[in-house]
Design an enzyme around this catalytic site. Structure first.
Site, PDB file in Angstrom:
ATOM      1  N   ALA A  22     -22.180  -9.966 -11.509  1.00 17.65           N
ATOM      2  CA  ALA A  22     -21.902 -10.396 -12.883  1.00 17.65           C
ATOM      3  C   ALA A  22     -20.699 -11.338 -12.982  1.00 17.65           C
ATOM      4  O   ALA A  22     -20.662 -12.223 -13.840  1.00 17.65           O
ATOM      5  CB  ALA A  22     -21.672  -9.176 -13.767  1.00 17.65           C
ATOM      6  N   THR A  26     -19.584 -14.640 -15.755  1.00 16.27           N
ATOM      7  CA  THR A  26     -18.709 -14.404 -16.915  1.00 16.27           C
ATOM      8  C   THR A  26     -18.135 -15.717 -17.445  1.00 16.27           C
ATOM      9  O   THR A  26     -17.947 -15.866 -18.652  1.00 16.27           O
ATOM     10  CB  THR A  26     -17.555 -13.437 -16.566  1.00 16.27           C
ATOM     11  N   PHE A  33     -20.939  -5.898 -17.030  1.00  7.33           N
ATOM     12  CA  PHE A  33     -21.391  -4.583 -17.483  1.00  7.33           C
ATOM     13  C   PHE A  33     -20.296  -3.538 -17.473  1.00  7.33           C
ATOM     14  O   PHE A  33     -20.165  -2.754 -18.389  1.00  7.33           O
ATOM     15  CB  PHE A  33     -22.551  -4.103 -16.588  1.00  7.33           C
ATOM     16  N   ASP A 102     -29.917 -13.716 -14.933  1.00 11.50           N
ATOM     17  CA  ASP A 102     -29.790 -14.820 -15.900  1.00 11.50           C
ATOM     18  C   ASP A 102     -30.405 -16.145 -15.457  1.00 11.50           C
ATOM     19  O   ASP A 102     -30.442 -17.093 -16.231  1.00 11.50           O
ATOM     20  CB  ASP A 102     -28.316 -15.021 -16.272  1.00 11.50           C
ATOM     21  N   HIS A 117     -32.463  -7.814  -8.762  1.00 11.31           N
ATOM     22  CA  HIS A 117     -32.597  -7.013  -9.984  1.00 11.31           C
ATOM     23  C   HIS A 117     -33.603  -7.636 -10.951  1.00 11.31           C
ATOM     24  O   HIS A 117     -33.573  -7.347 -12.145  1.00 11.31           O
ATOM     25  CB  HIS A 117     -31.244  -6.842 -10.672  1.00 11.31           C
ATOM     26  N   SER A 190     -18.661  -9.676  -7.527  1.00 10.75           N
ATOM     27  CA  SER A 190     -19.254  -8.343  -7.574  1.00 10.75           C
ATOM     28  C   SER A 190     -18.207  -7.340  -7.130  1.00 10.75           C
ATOM     29  O   SER A 190     -17.483  -7.578  -6.166  1.00 10.75           O
ATOM     30  CB  SER A 190     -20.473  -8.245  -6.646  1.00 10.75           C
ATOM     31  N   SER A 191     -18.107  -6.220  -7.841  1.00 11.68           N
ATOM     32  CA  SER A 191     -17.160  -5.191  -7.421  1.00 11.68           C
ATOM     33  C   SER A 191     -17.821  -4.229  -6.437  1.00 11.68           C
ATOM     34  O   SER A 191     -17.224  -3.243  -6.026  1.00 11.68           O
ATOM     35  CB  SER A 191     -16.617  -4.447  -8.642  1.00 11.68           C
ATOM     36  N   ASN A 211     -13.456 -12.075  -5.785  1.00 12.96           N
ATOM     37  CA  ASN A 211     -13.668 -11.246  -6.977  1.00 12.96           C
ATOM     38  C   ASN A 211     -12.336 -10.984  -7.663  1.00 12.96           C
ATOM     39  O   ASN A 211     -11.336 -10.745  -7.000  1.00 12.96           O
ATOM     40  CB  ASN A 211     -14.306  -9.902  -6.598  1.00 12.96           C
TER      41      ASN A 211
END
Ligand SMILES: [Zn+2]
Length: 243
Positions: A22, A26, A33, A102, A117, A190-191, A211
């Site tokens: 994500a 951003t 999320f 997206d 996903h 990504s975390s 990140n």
């Protein structure tokens, strides 16, 4: 300095495969999320984005996703998406594995994108597995709460992986194969909290992370850049020069 080091790693550790989350989107105005300002701070994912909720109340789930689809379709790729497409054109990135739905990597020009996903590009029939393009779904949503399959009339489900669902096996197999063959797996935005995707870096010969904020694998990474995706990847391109 770290962007220069990252550029050197990308050149030295070919082939390079990228894994995005994500945080790469951003800067395109798409909320993530899990952060305090993220989507799941506002709504409970098990109420609007789980397969159980969908089976119970598809209209509610579609209300959530139709808003998401509107937002995502009006968003534009940012400097990070553009830089990754550029790196692929230069032969320095083999493929992009993304957790994002997206489609911004494809819209920025990346050609080999593995969407583990799913995506908002289409919806799927739970009855006959027909795939309906987003355009047709949006036309139906103007009239109905829940879009239906043009072939068999069953309910259509958003083409994204929901909580409680397995990831698409073919995409996940391809992602794992790419990771195992990678000299460098570059994680961007990504975390690394969502499995099984979070385990992909450990399959590669080495990995680096761009990140904002900590990730689960910071200690094991060859290089960690704690900064935004757009600024970092633009600086990587600058370090590489014209090519
Ligand atoms: Zn059908």
């Amino acid at each position: 300095m770290s962007a220069v080091a990252l550029a050197a790693l990308i050149v030295e550790r070919q082939p390079c495969v990228v894994l995005t989350g994500a945080g790469v989107s951003t800067e395109s105005g798409i909320p993530d999320f899990r952060s305090p300002t993220g989507i799941w701070a506002e709504v409970d994912p098990f109420e609007v984005a789980s397969i159980q909720a969908f089976r119970r109340d598809p209209a509610r789930v579609w209300r959530f996703y139709s808003q998401r689809i509107d937002l995502l379709r009006s968003a534009e790729p940012n400097a990070a998406h553009v830089a990754l497409a550029d790196l692929e054109r230069r032969g320095l990135v083999e493929a992009v594995v993304t957790q994002n739905i997206d489609t911004l990597h494809t819209r920025a020009g990346s050609r080999d994108v593995v969407e583990v996903h799913g995506s908002i590009r289409s919806a799927q029939c739970l009855g006959c597995l027909w795939t309906e393009p987003a355009e047709g779904v949006l036309v139906q949503l103007e009239e109905n709460d829940v879009p239906s399959c043009p072939r068999c009339g069953e309910v259509l489900k958003p083409g994204v992986v929901m909580f409680g669902e397995l990831l698409p096996a073919d995409a996940m197999e391809r992602a794992t194969r790419l990771a195992r063959g990678a000299g460098l797996l570059l994680v961007v935005g990504s975390s690394l909290e969502v499995w099984p995707v979070a385990g992909l870096p450990l399959e590669a010969r080495s990995f680096a992370i761009v990140n904002r904020g900590p990730t689960a694998l910071d200690d094991e990474a060859e290089l960690k850049v704690d900064a935004g995706a757009g600024e970092t990847l633009s600086a990587v391109l600058e370090a590489l020069g014209d090519g």
